[in-house]
Structures are given as structure tokens and as C-alpha cells.
Write a protein that holds these residues in place. Structure first.
Motif, PDB file in Angstrom:
ATOM      1  N   PRO A   1      12.942  -5.694   6.073  1.00  0.00           N
ATOM      2  CA  PRO A   1      12.246  -4.491   5.969  1.00  0.00           C
ATOM      3  C   PRO A   1      12.520  -3.808   4.283  1.00  0.00           C
ATOM      4  N   MET A   2      13.640  -4.324   3.665  1.00  0.00           N
ATOM      5  CA  MET A   2      13.689  -3.789   2.403  1.00  0.00           C
ATOM      6  C   MET A   2      12.819  -4.682   1.554  1.00  0.00           C
ATOM      7  N   THR A   3      12.211  -5.731   1.949  1.00  0.00           N
ATOM      8  CA  THR A   3      11.644  -6.690   0.872  1.00  0.00           C
ATOM      9  C   THR A   3      10.118  -6.713   1.466  1.00  0.00           C
ATOM     10  N   TYR A   4       9.783  -7.373   2.524  1.00  0.00           N
ATOM     11  CA  TYR A   4       8.528  -7.729   3.113  1.00  0.00           C
ATOM     12  C   TYR A   4       7.537  -6.328   3.513  1.00  0.00           C
ATOM     13  N   VAL A   5       8.477  -5.582   4.314  1.00  0.00           N
ATOM     14  CA  VAL A   5       7.768  -4.231   4.712  1.00  0.00           C
ATOM     15  C   VAL A   5       7.671  -3.436   3.730  1.00  0.00           C
ATOM     16  N   LEU A   6       8.455  -3.255   2.775  1.00  0.00           N
ATOM     17  CA  LEU A   6       8.254  -2.425   1.567  1.00  0.00           C
ATOM     18  C   LEU A   6       7.225  -2.846   0.757  1.00  0.00           C
ATOM     19  N   ALA A   7       7.056  -4.070   0.394  1.00  0.00           N
ATOM     20  CA  ALA A   7       6.103  -4.700  -0.195  1.00  0.00           C
ATOM     21  C   ALA A   7       4.572  -4.472   0.109  1.00  0.00           C
ATOM     22  N   ALA A   8       4.740  -4.675   1.697  1.00  0.00           N
ATOM     23  CA  ALA A   8       3.286  -4.228   2.287  1.00  0.00           C
ATOM     24  C   ALA A   8       3.015  -2.858   2.272  1.00  0.00           C
ATOM     25  N   ILE A   9       4.036  -1.912   2.229  1.00  0.00           N
ATOM     26  CA  ILE A   9       3.714  -0.343   2.117  1.00  0.00           C
ATOM     27  C   ILE A   9       3.050  -0.310   0.634  1.00  0.00           C
ATOM     28  N   VAL A  10       3.642  -0.731  -0.313  1.00  0.00           N
ATOM     29  CA  VAL A  10       3.130  -0.774  -1.638  1.00  0.00           C
ATOM     30  C   VAL A  10       1.567  -1.248  -1.779  1.00  0.00           C
ATOM     31  N   LEU A  11       1.536  -2.398  -1.200  1.00  0.00           N
ATOM     32  CA  LEU A  11       0.069  -3.199  -1.159  1.00  0.00           C
ATOM     33  C   LEU A  11      -0.982  -2.221  -0.277  1.00  0.00           C
ATOM     34  N   VAL A  12      -0.411  -1.603   0.580  1.00  0.00           N
ATOM     35  CA  VAL A  12      -1.418  -0.597   1.562  1.00  0.00           C
ATOM     36  C   VAL A  12      -1.728   0.490   0.627  1.00  0.00           C
ATOM     37  N   TYR A  13      -0.885   1.028  -0.193  1.00  0.00           N
ATOM     38  CA  TYR A  13      -1.041   2.317  -1.118  1.00  0.00           C
ATOM     39  C   TYR A  13      -2.338   1.644  -2.011  1.00  0.00           C
ATOM     40  N   ARG A  14      -2.028   0.433  -2.701  1.00  0.00           N
ATOM     41  CA  ARG A  14      -2.996   0.042  -3.655  1.00  0.00           C
ATOM     42  C   ARG A  14      -4.458  -0.231  -2.872  1.00  0.00           C
ATOM     43  N   TRP A  15      -4.440  -0.746  -1.867  1.00  0.00           N
ATOM     44  CA  TRP A  15      -5.683  -1.212  -1.010  1.00  0.00           C
ATOM     45  C   TRP A  15      -6.455   0.089  -0.824  1.00  0.00           C
ATOM     46  N   PHE A  16      -5.698   1.097  -0.322  1.00  0.00           N
ATOM     47  CA  PHE A  16      -6.350   2.471  -0.169  1.00  0.00           C
ATOM     48  C   PHE A  16      -7.077   3.272  -1.630  1.00  0.00           C
ATOM     49  N   ALA A  17      -6.106   3.046  -2.435  1.00  0.00           N
ATOM     50  CA  ALA A  17      -6.385   3.588  -3.732  1.00  0.00           C
ATOM     51  C   ALA A  17      -7.701   2.662  -4.220  1.00  0.00           C
ATOM     52  N   ALA A  18      -7.694   1.426  -3.955  1.00  0.00           N
ATOM     53  CA  ALA A  18      -8.965   0.530  -4.407  1.00  0.00           C
ATOM     54  C   ALA A  18     -10.247   1.000  -3.896  1.00  0.00           C
ATOM     55  N   LEU A  19      -9.958   1.188  -2.547  1.00  0.00           N
ATOM     56  CA  LEU A  19     -11.171   1.821  -1.701  1.00  0.00           C
ATOM     57  C   LEU A  19     -11.915   2.843  -2.137  1.00  0.00           C
ATOM     58  N   CYS A  20     -10.887   3.830  -2.357  1.00  0.00           N
ATOM     59  CA  CYS A  20     -11.222   5.258  -2.948  1.00  0.00           C
ATOM     60  C   CYS A  20     -12.058   5.179  -4.243  1.00  0.00           C
ATOM     61  N   GLU A  21     -11.366   4.366  -5.200  1.00  0.00           N
ATOM     62  CA  GLU A  21     -11.893   4.204  -6.553  1.00  0.00           C
ATOM     63  C   GLU A  21     -13.436   3.625  -6.298  1.00  0.00           C
ATOM     64  N   SER A  22     -13.542   2.503  -5.541  1.00  0.00           N
ATOM     65  CA  SER A  22     -14.878   1.881  -5.399  1.00  0.00           C
ATOM     66  C   SER A  22     -15.872   2.757  -4.718  1.00  0.00           C
ATOM     67  N   ARG A  23     -15.352   3.727  -3.623  1.00  0.00           N
ATOM     68  CA  ARG A  23     -16.161   4.627  -3.112  1.00  0.00           C
ATOM     69  C   ARG A  23     -16.772   5.653  -4.141  1.00  0.00           C
ATOM     70  N   SER A  24     -16.017   6.051  -5.078  1.00  0.00           N
ATOM     71  CA  SER A  24     -16.234   7.197  -5.886  1.00  0.00           C
ATOM     72  C   SER A  24     -17.239   6.618  -7.166  1.00  0.00           C
ATOM     73  N   GLU A  25     -17.085   5.319  -7.127  1.00  0.00           N
ATOM     74  CA  GLU A  25     -18.019   4.672  -8.317  1.00  0.00           C
ATOM     75  C   GLU A  25     -19.458   4.429  -7.846  1.00  0.00           C
ATOM     76  N   THR A  26     -19.643   4.277  -6.503  1.00  0.00           N
ATOM     77  CA  THR A  26     -20.870   3.919  -5.785  1.00  0.00           C
ATOM     78  C   THR A  26     -21.475   5.091  -5.542  1.00  0.00           C
ATOM     79  N   GLU A  27     -20.938   6.547  -5.019  1.00  0.00           N
ATOM     80  CA  GLU A  27     -21.239   7.509  -4.863  1.00  0.00           C
ATOM     81  C   GLU A  27     -22.288   8.204  -6.118  1.00  0.00           C
ATOM     82  N   PRO A  28     -23.417   8.608  -5.658  1.00  0.00           N
ATOM     83  CA  PRO A  28     -24.322   9.122  -6.961  1.00  0.00           C
ATOM     84  C   PRO A  28     -23.756  10.527  -7.142  1.00  0.00           C
ATOM     85  N   SER A  29     -23.715  10.848  -8.347  1.00  0.00           N
ATOM     86  CA  SER A  29     -23.283  12.497  -8.794  1.00  0.00           C
ATOM     87  C   SER A  29     -24.167  13.422  -8.425  1.00  0.00           C
TER      88      SER A  29
END
Length: 219
Positions: free
Chosen positions: A183-211
């Protein structure tokens, strides 16, 4: 200036890995044969391999798109296969006959390939890296649970003529080390990547949405 959540997650991951390294090194002097093997494997596969993977990626300038699903699956399969093969009773018999160096080298190289494939997934495909981390950690934890709760010694000297002397307490300690390290390695690394994944999804959605158009106020 406010600290970003991603920075906090990265710092937390590094702090946990440092704590894990200090703990296993402190315990290594009093550990049994099987526990010392497990400590070395934890250091190689869960600490040295991911740190070297990050370093290699930074020095070589690898792009995030350079590792696909097939590469990640092959790396995960090879790492898990070697891990279970070397931790089987015949595997430990081969270690006792002089193959210990090959064991550590094979596990480290397979882990390095796995972590490189994990870190080099594209932002929109980070879910594959998360899945690979969770499945790998689950498999390793299953072996750890088996070592911890087995009612007898699984690596008997008489059965396999391995020359490795271990007892039930040593075997259970090795299993507990794995249960804590996964849990201190694989699970923690997965948590960090989940955050990055959600951040990338939010960033791509904000770029595609028209102002939204600005309404003009009448005089």
C-alpha cells in the motif's frame, strides 16, 4: 503563494518512500533469511526502480506517449511472473545454489521496465497505469497474506534441499513486510496518478469548452 495539491501529493509520496526505506534498513540487521530477501526485494522493486525510472525519464526526455497498453501489460506480466517464480520453493532452491545475483537483477530490471511503462502513459490513458499498479499490488499482497497466515513453513529445507534455514516467525515477518510495503508504494502511486488523470481530464474539458459570450449592457 498557495501550494498546489499535486505538489502536496508528490511530497507525501516521497516522504512515505523515505520512511519505508529507513524502516526496512533499520530492521534488516535483526531480520531472518527470508525477511532479508524480502527487504532487498522491496528496496529494489518499490524504491530503487521507481526512482531510477523517474530519473531516466527526466534525463532522456521521454515523452508520456512512448509507452502503450501492450508495453505496460507485458511489463506487468513479466514482473509478476518473475516475482512469483523466484518466490516459489523451487525458486528459493535455485537461489541457494548460487542464482541469488540473477534473482535480484531480474527482479530489478523487470520492475524498472514496469515503472517506466507506468510513468510514460499519456495523460488520457493514465487509467491503464492505475489499473496496472492496483493489479500488481493486489497480486503481491496475496503472496504476502499467504506467507503471513500460512500455518507452517512453506520453504522447507528437507523438501527442496535448498539449504535456506527459515522458521515460521521469519516467514510471517516477511509477509508482514510485503503487506505494509504494497500500500505504501503501489497504492500510493495509483492515488497520485488518479489525481493527475482527473486533472488532465478537467484541463482538456476546459480547453474544448467555448467561452461564454459577454453581454453588452445597454446605455
Amino acid at each position: 503563494m498557495q501550494t498546489k495539491p499535486m505538489t502536496l501529493l508528490t511530497l507525501a509520496e516521497l516522504a512515505v518512500l523515505s520512511l519505508l526505506a529507513f524502516w526496512v534498513l533499520h530492521y534488516a540487521g535483526n531480520a531472518g533469511v527470508l525477511s532479508r530477501h524480502m527487504i532487498l526485494h522491496i528496496l529494489l522493486m518499490s524504491l530503487a526502480a521507481p526512482i531510477l525510472a523517474v530519473t531516466v525519464r527526466g534525463l532522456t526526455g521521454l515523452r508520456a506517449e512512448c509507452a502503450g497498453a501492450n508495453s505496460l501489460a507485458a511489463a506487468a506480466f513479466l514482473q509478476a511472473g518473475l516475482f512469483f517464480a523466484w518466490h516459489s520453493p523451487p525458486g528459493f532452491a535455485a537461489v541457494a545454489q548460487g542464482a541469488e545475483g540473477a534473482l535480484h537483477a531480474a527482479l530489478f530490471l523487470s520492475a524498472l521496465w514496469f515503472w517506466l511503462a507506468v510513468f510514460n502513459q499519456a495523460d488520457n490513458h493514465l487509467w491503464r497505469a492505475v489499473l496496472g499498479l492496483l493489479l500488481t499490488g493486489k497480486l503481491f499482497c496475496l503472496l504476502a497474506v499467504l506467507l503471513t497466515f500460512a500455518p507452517r513453513v512453506l520453504y522447507g529445507v528437507e523438501a527442496f534441499h535448498s539449504g535456506i534455514k527459515t522458521d515460521l516467525a521469519d516467514q510471517q515477518t516477511a509477509g508482514l513486510l510485503m503487506v505494509i510495503a504494497c500500500p505504501m508504494t503501489y497504492v500510493l502511486a495509483a492515488i497520485v496518478l488518479v489525481y493527475r488523470w482527473f486533472a488532465a481530464l478537467c484541463e482538456s474539458r476546459s480547453e474544448t469548452e467555448p467561452s461564454a459570450p459577454v453581454s453588452e449592457s445597454g446605455s
